[in-house]
Design a protein around this motif. Structure first.
Motif, PDB file in Angstrom:
ATOM      1  N   VAL A   4       0.854  -1.183   0.000  1.00  0.00           N
ATOM      2  CA  VAL A   4       0.000   0.000   0.000  1.00  0.00           C
ATOM      3  C   VAL A   4       0.895   1.239   0.000  1.00  0.00           C
ATOM      4  CG1 VAL A   4      -1.919   1.160   1.166  1.00  0.00           C
ATOM      5  CG2 VAL A   4      -1.688  -1.321   1.335  1.00  0.00           C
ATOM      6  N   ALA A   5       0.441   2.311  -0.635  1.00  0.00           N
ATOM      7  CA  ALA A   5       1.239   3.536  -0.712  1.00  0.00           C
ATOM      8  C   ALA A   5       0.510   4.695  -0.042  1.00  0.00           C
ATOM      9  CB  ALA A   5       1.526   3.899  -2.165  1.00  0.00           C
ATOM     10  N   THR A   6       1.292   5.543   0.613  1.00  0.00           N
ATOM     11  CA  THR A   6       0.772   6.796   1.139  1.00  0.00           C
ATOM     12  C   THR A   6       1.509   7.953   0.483  1.00  0.00           C
ATOM     13  OG1 THR A   6       0.569   8.209   3.095  1.00  0.00           O
ATOM     14  CG2 THR A   6       2.340   6.599   3.136  1.00  0.00           C
ATOM     15  N   ILE A   7       0.762   8.986   0.134  1.00  0.00           N
ATOM     16  CA  ILE A   7       1.305  10.185  -0.498  1.00  0.00           C
ATOM     17  C   ILE A   7       0.950  11.334   0.435  1.00  0.00           C
ATOM     18  CG2 ILE A   7       1.343  11.580  -2.596  1.00  0.00           C
ATOM     19  CD1 ILE A   7      -0.073   9.083  -3.954  1.00  0.00           C
ATOM     20  N   GLY A  34       6.005   5.063   0.715  1.00  0.00           N
ATOM     21  CA  GLY A  34       5.675   6.452   0.999  1.00  0.00           C
ATOM     22  C   GLY A  34       6.207   7.412  -0.046  1.00  0.00           C
ATOM     23  N   VAL A  35       5.375   8.372  -0.433  1.00  0.00           N
ATOM     24  CA  VAL A  35       5.772   9.490  -1.288  1.00  0.00           C
ATOM     25  C   VAL A  35       5.692  10.745  -0.425  1.00  0.00           C
ATOM     26  CG1 VAL A  35       5.157  10.901  -3.281  1.00  0.00           C
ATOM     27  CG2 VAL A  35       5.031   8.398  -3.426  1.00  0.00           C
ATOM     28  N   LEU A  36       6.830  11.396  -0.233  1.00  0.00           N
ATOM     29  CA  LEU A  36       6.917  12.556   0.647  1.00  0.00           C
ATOM     30  C   LEU A  36       6.546  13.828  -0.108  1.00  0.00           C
ATOM     31  CD1 LEU A  36       7.799  13.673   3.439  1.00  0.00           C
ATOM     32  CD2 LEU A  36      10.109  13.890   2.487  1.00  0.00           C
ATOM     33  N   THR A  37       5.553  14.558   0.393  1.00  0.00           N
ATOM     34  CA  THR A  37       5.113  15.789  -0.251  1.00  0.00           C
ATOM     35  C   THR A  37       5.537  17.039   0.507  1.00  0.00           C
ATOM     36  OG1 THR A  37       2.995  15.742   0.932  1.00  0.00           O
ATOM     37  CG2 THR A  37       3.098  14.626  -1.216  1.00  0.00           C
ATOM     38  N   ALA A  38       5.727  16.898   1.820  1.00  0.00           N
ATOM     39  CA  ALA A  38       6.097  18.028   2.661  1.00  0.00           C
ATOM     40  C   ALA A  38       6.636  17.480   3.975  1.00  0.00           C
ATOM     41  CB  ALA A  38       4.893  18.936   2.914  1.00  0.00           C
ATOM     42  N   ALA A  39       7.202  18.354   4.789  1.00  0.00           N
ATOM     43  CA  ALA A  39       7.695  17.938   6.099  1.00  0.00           C
ATOM     44  C   ALA A  39       7.505  19.077   7.087  1.00  0.00           C
ATOM     45  CB  ALA A  39       9.173  17.546   6.024  1.00  0.00           C
ATOM     46  N   PRO A  54       9.845  19.759  -3.736  1.00  0.00           N
ATOM     47  CA  PRO A  54       9.720  20.203  -5.125  1.00  0.00           C
ATOM     48  C   PRO A  54       8.797  19.273  -5.912  1.00  0.00           C
ATOM     49  CG  PRO A  54      12.022  20.166  -4.428  1.00  0.00           C
ATOM     50  CD  PRO A  54      11.242  19.476  -3.360  1.00  0.00           C
ATOM     51  N   VAL A  55       8.006  19.838  -6.802  1.00  0.00           N
ATOM     52  CA  VAL A  55       7.046  19.039  -7.566  1.00  0.00           C
ATOM     53  C   VAL A  55       7.747  17.946  -8.357  1.00  0.00           C
ATOM     54  CG1 VAL A  55       5.319  19.108  -9.406  1.00  0.00           C
ATOM     55  CG2 VAL A  55       5.383  20.925  -7.689  1.00  0.00           C
ATOM     56  N   ASP A  56       8.884  18.258  -8.979  1.00  0.00           N
ATOM     57  CA  ASP A  56       9.593  17.245  -9.767  1.00  0.00           C
ATOM     58  C   ASP A  56      10.042  16.072  -8.904  1.00  0.00           C
ATOM     59  OD1 ASP A  56       9.239  18.586 -12.132  1.00  0.00           O
ATOM     60  OD2 ASP A  56      11.234  19.506 -12.138  1.00  0.00           O
ATOM     61  N   PHE A  57      10.419  16.350  -7.657  1.00  0.00           N
ATOM     62  CA  PHE A  57      10.824  15.276  -6.764  1.00  0.00           C
ATOM     63  C   PHE A  57       9.629  14.399  -6.392  1.00  0.00           C
ATOM     64  CE2 PHE A  57      11.811  13.839  -2.311  1.00  0.00           C
ATOM     65  CZ  PHE A  57      12.733  12.871  -2.683  1.00  0.00           C
ATOM     66  N   VAL A  58       8.467  15.012  -6.197  1.00  0.00           N
ATOM     67  CA  VAL A  58       7.253  14.242  -5.943  1.00  0.00           C
ATOM     68  C   VAL A  58       6.942  13.352  -7.142  1.00  0.00           C
ATOM     69  CG1 VAL A  58       4.760  14.380  -5.525  1.00  0.00           C
ATOM     70  CG2 VAL A  58       6.317  15.934  -4.323  1.00  0.00           C
ATOM     71  N   LYS A  59       7.086  13.905  -8.351  1.00  0.00           N
ATOM     72  CA  LYS A  59       6.848  13.110  -9.560  1.00  0.00           C
ATOM     73  C   LYS A  59       7.821  11.944  -9.644  1.00  0.00           C
ATOM     74  CE  LYS A  59       4.975  16.850 -12.433  1.00  0.00           C
ATOM     75  NZ  LYS A  59       5.204  17.685 -13.650  1.00  0.00           N
ATOM     76  N   ASP A  60       9.086  12.172  -9.299  1.00  0.00           N
ATOM     77  CA  ASP A  60      10.076  11.100  -9.330  1.00  0.00           C
ATOM     78  C   ASP A  60       9.698   9.978  -8.362  1.00  0.00           C
ATOM     79  OD1 ASP A  60      11.619  12.392 -11.220  1.00  0.00           O
ATOM     80  OD2 ASP A  60      12.986  13.291  -9.763  1.00  0.00           O
ATOM     81  N   GLN A  61       9.217  10.352  -7.181  1.00  0.00           N
ATOM     82  CA  GLN A  61       8.804   9.336  -6.210  1.00  0.00           C
ATOM     83  C   GLN A  61       7.602   8.546  -6.720  1.00  0.00           C
ATOM     84  OE1 GLN A  61       8.955  10.739  -1.858  1.00  0.00           O
ATOM     85  NE2 GLN A  61       8.884  12.650  -3.008  1.00  0.00           N
ATOM     86  N   LEU A  65       7.243   4.334  -7.741  1.00  0.00           N
ATOM     87  CA  LEU A  65       6.258   3.378  -7.229  1.00  0.00           C
ATOM     88  C   LEU A  65       5.784   2.389  -8.289  1.00  0.00           C
ATOM     89  CD1 LEU A  65       3.793   5.336  -4.896  1.00  0.00           C
ATOM     90  CD2 LEU A  65       5.533   3.662  -4.247  1.00  0.00           C
ATOM     91  N   THR A  66       5.930   2.749  -9.571  1.00  0.00           N
ATOM     92  CA  THR A  66       5.435   1.865 -10.625  1.00  0.00           C
ATOM     93  C   THR A  66       6.192   0.547 -10.673  1.00  0.00           C
ATOM     94  OG1 THR A  66       6.896   2.868 -12.295  1.00  0.00           O
ATOM     95  CG2 THR A  66       4.715   3.848 -12.015  1.00  0.00           C
ATOM     96  N   ASP A  67       7.290   0.440  -9.950  1.00  0.00           N
ATOM     97  CA  ASP A  67       8.050  -0.803  -9.883  1.00  0.00           C
ATOM     98  C   ASP A  67       7.394  -1.834  -8.961  1.00  0.00           C
ATOM     99  OD1 ASP A  67      10.401  -2.380 -10.492  1.00  0.00           O
ATOM    100  OD2 ASP A  67      11.134  -1.928  -8.470  1.00  0.00           O
TER     101      ASP A  67
END
Length: 270
Positions: A4-7, A34-39, A54-61, A65-67
């Motif tokens: 399961v994933a959390t964003i 986990g996909v980190l959006t903020a801290a 950064p948005v690009d880093f969120v996209k990379d995370q 997950l597609t793996d």
């Protein structure tokens, strides 16, 4: 093992956000990504600093997950328009994976946590992809733009949120005021039109941070296991009640709910 994933955002004291989600996943016997959006930097009394990813880093995370064979996902704090759009894009690409959307958009005092453009994108793009939407009382009122003063108004709000696209809606009840019956009543509206109330005794507790996060996380975990939406909601509710009833000793003031107690309840109920 189900995955399961959390964003979501990360709370440095581990009591809420992504940290609480991962605690809940572990307690429910699923593997959490986990996909980190903020801290946030937070002690047991207050938040002292915040940082948005950064948005690009969120996209990379999200791409990473597609793996993995993700069985369900949930969202929490999505701080700006770019992050919401990235999450909405990713959700569109994985049709069939249940998505639980916890709309972290407003504080308990009614203050907006996201700017207007992000709020508009959330309502237009992400909310319609929610298999289960889990706003609290204040968030639901903000989403529909109405004051929810009666049970009938809550049901109307849930129906409105369904018209906006959410399949199943849980509006978590507000804390009772002085003189009111010490009960928290949450409204559930299922995709087939069935609605019912979940009533819990109000437990006044300082060790309950992350209750809403954990509630939506357990729903996602149970959906990944193949349970129905109704079963997932009921089990998540009972998990959180058990976790609040048995407080931890973490935090000088406020602190996390007890995921171990919730885990014991889940194991005993299976």
């Amino acid at each position: 093992m189900k995955q399961v994933a959390t964003i979501a955002g990360f709370d440095s004291n581990g009591s809420a956000g992504l940290a609480a989600d991962l605690h809940a996943f572990f307690a429910d016997g699923v593997y959490g990504h986990g996909v980190l959006t903020a801290a946030v930097a937070e002690n047991s009394k207050r938040i002292t600093a915040t940082q948005t990813m950064p948005v690009d880093f969120v996209k990379d995370q999200l791409n990473a997950l597609t793996d993995f064979p993700i069985g369900a996902a949930k969202t929490g704090m999505l701080a700006n328009r770019g992050i919401i759009e990235a999450v909405a894009d990713a959700a569109q690409q994985v049709q069939g994976v249940p998505l639980v959307v916890d709309p972290v958009i407003v504080t308990k005092q009614g203050d907006r946590l996201v700017p207007d453009d992000a709020f508009e994108v959330f309502c237009r793009r992400l909310l319609p992809q929610a298999d289960v939407l889990t706003p609290n009382f204040i968030e639901a009122a903000t989403l529909v733009g109405e004051t929810l003063a009666t049970p009938e108004a809550l049901l109307d709000a849930a129906l409105y949120l369904q018209k906006m696209g959410a399949k199943n809606v849980v509006i978590k009840g507000k804390h009772p005021q002085t003189g009111e019956e010490p009960v928290i009543s949450s409204l559930v509206l299922l995709a087939d039109g069935e609605s019912f109330w979940v009533n819990n005794p109000f437990i006044k507790a300082q060790k309950a941070n992350g209750a809403g996060d954990s509630f939506s996380a357990i729903i996602a975990a149970e959906l990944a296991k193949g349970r129905s939406v109704m079963e997932a909601i009921e089990r998540a509710n009972d998990f959180v009640v058990a976790a609040i009833r048995h407080p931890t000793g973490v935090g000088k003031q406020f602190g996390p709910l007890n995921h171990w107690a919730g885990q014991d309840w889940l194991r005993g109920d299976d």
